[in-house]
Design a protein around this motif. Structure first.
Motif, PDB file in Angstrom:
ATOM      1  N   TYR A  14       0.669  -1.347  -0.662  1.00  0.00           N
ATOM      2  CA  TYR A  14      -0.220   0.006   0.290  1.00  0.00           C
ATOM      3  C   TYR A  14       0.730   1.608   0.454  1.00  0.00           C
ATOM      4  N   ALA A  45      -6.950   1.847  -4.852  1.00  0.00           N
ATOM      5  CA  ALA A  45      -7.563   1.460  -3.714  1.00  0.00           C
ATOM      6  C   ALA A  45      -7.794  -0.177  -3.949  1.00  0.00           C
ATOM      7  N   ASN A  46      -7.669  -1.330  -4.884  1.00  0.00           N
ATOM      8  CA  ASN A  46      -8.006  -2.425  -4.615  1.00  0.00           C
ATOM      9  C   ASN A  46      -6.715  -2.950  -3.964  1.00  0.00           C
ATOM     10  N   GLY A  48      -5.851  -1.087  -0.907  1.00  0.00           N
ATOM     11  CA  GLY A  48      -6.278  -0.430   0.246  1.00  0.00           C
ATOM     12  C   GLY A  48      -6.764  -1.785   0.665  1.00  0.00           C
ATOM     13  N   GLU A  49      -7.549  -1.916  -0.691  1.00  0.00           N
ATOM     14  CA  GLU A  49      -8.969  -2.450   0.190  1.00  0.00           C
ATOM     15  C   GLU A  49      -8.434  -4.045   0.802  1.00  0.00           C
ATOM     16  N   ALA A  50      -7.647  -4.288   0.160  1.00  0.00           N
ATOM     17  CA  ALA A  50      -6.893  -5.769   1.000  1.00  0.00           C
ATOM     18  C   ALA A  50      -6.174  -5.984   2.006  1.00  0.00           C
ATOM     19  N   TYR A  51      -5.445  -4.460   2.229  1.00  0.00           N
ATOM     20  CA  TYR A  51      -4.753  -4.456   3.443  1.00  0.00           C
ATOM     21  C   TYR A  51      -6.359  -4.190   4.676  1.00  0.00           C
ATOM     22  N   GLU A  52      -7.155  -3.078   4.140  1.00  0.00           N
ATOM     23  CA  GLU A  52      -7.942  -3.147   5.241  1.00  0.00           C
ATOM     24  C   GLU A  52      -8.879  -4.225   5.735  1.00  0.00           C
ATOM     25  N   ASN A  53      -9.350  -5.627   4.868  1.00  0.00           N
ATOM     26  CA  ASN A  53      -9.485  -6.245   4.624  1.00  0.00           C
ATOM     27  C   ASN A  53      -8.930  -7.361   6.040  1.00  0.00           C
TER      28      ASN A  53
END
Length: 56
Positions: A14, A45-46, A48-53
Motif C-alpha cells: 500500500y 484502491a484495490n 488499500g481494500e485488501a489491507y483493510e480486509n
C-alpha cells in the motif's frame, strides 16, 4: 486469522503504491493533457481494500 507477515506485506504494498502514485504525478499530468489516464487510483484502491480486509 492472517499472519503478521501477510499484514506487513500488504501495508508495504500500500505504501509503495502511494509512493509510485506520487512519483508518477508529472507523467499523469502530461498524459491527462493528451487525453490518456493512468489507472494508479484503481491499483491504490484495490491494495488499500485488501489491507483493510486483512486488518479485520
Amino acid at each position: 486469522m492472517k499472519s503478521r507477515a501477510h499484514n506487513a506485506l500488504l501495508f508495504a504494498m500500500y505504501q509503495l503504491c502511494i509512493v509510485v502514485g506520487i512519483a508518477a504525478m508529472p507523467l499523469a499530468i502530461v498524459a491527462n493533457q493528451i487525453g490518456l489516464s493512468l489507472p494508479v487510483h484503481r491499483v491504490l484502491a484495490n491494495v488499500g481494500e485488501a489491507y483493510e480486509n486483512a486488518r479485520k
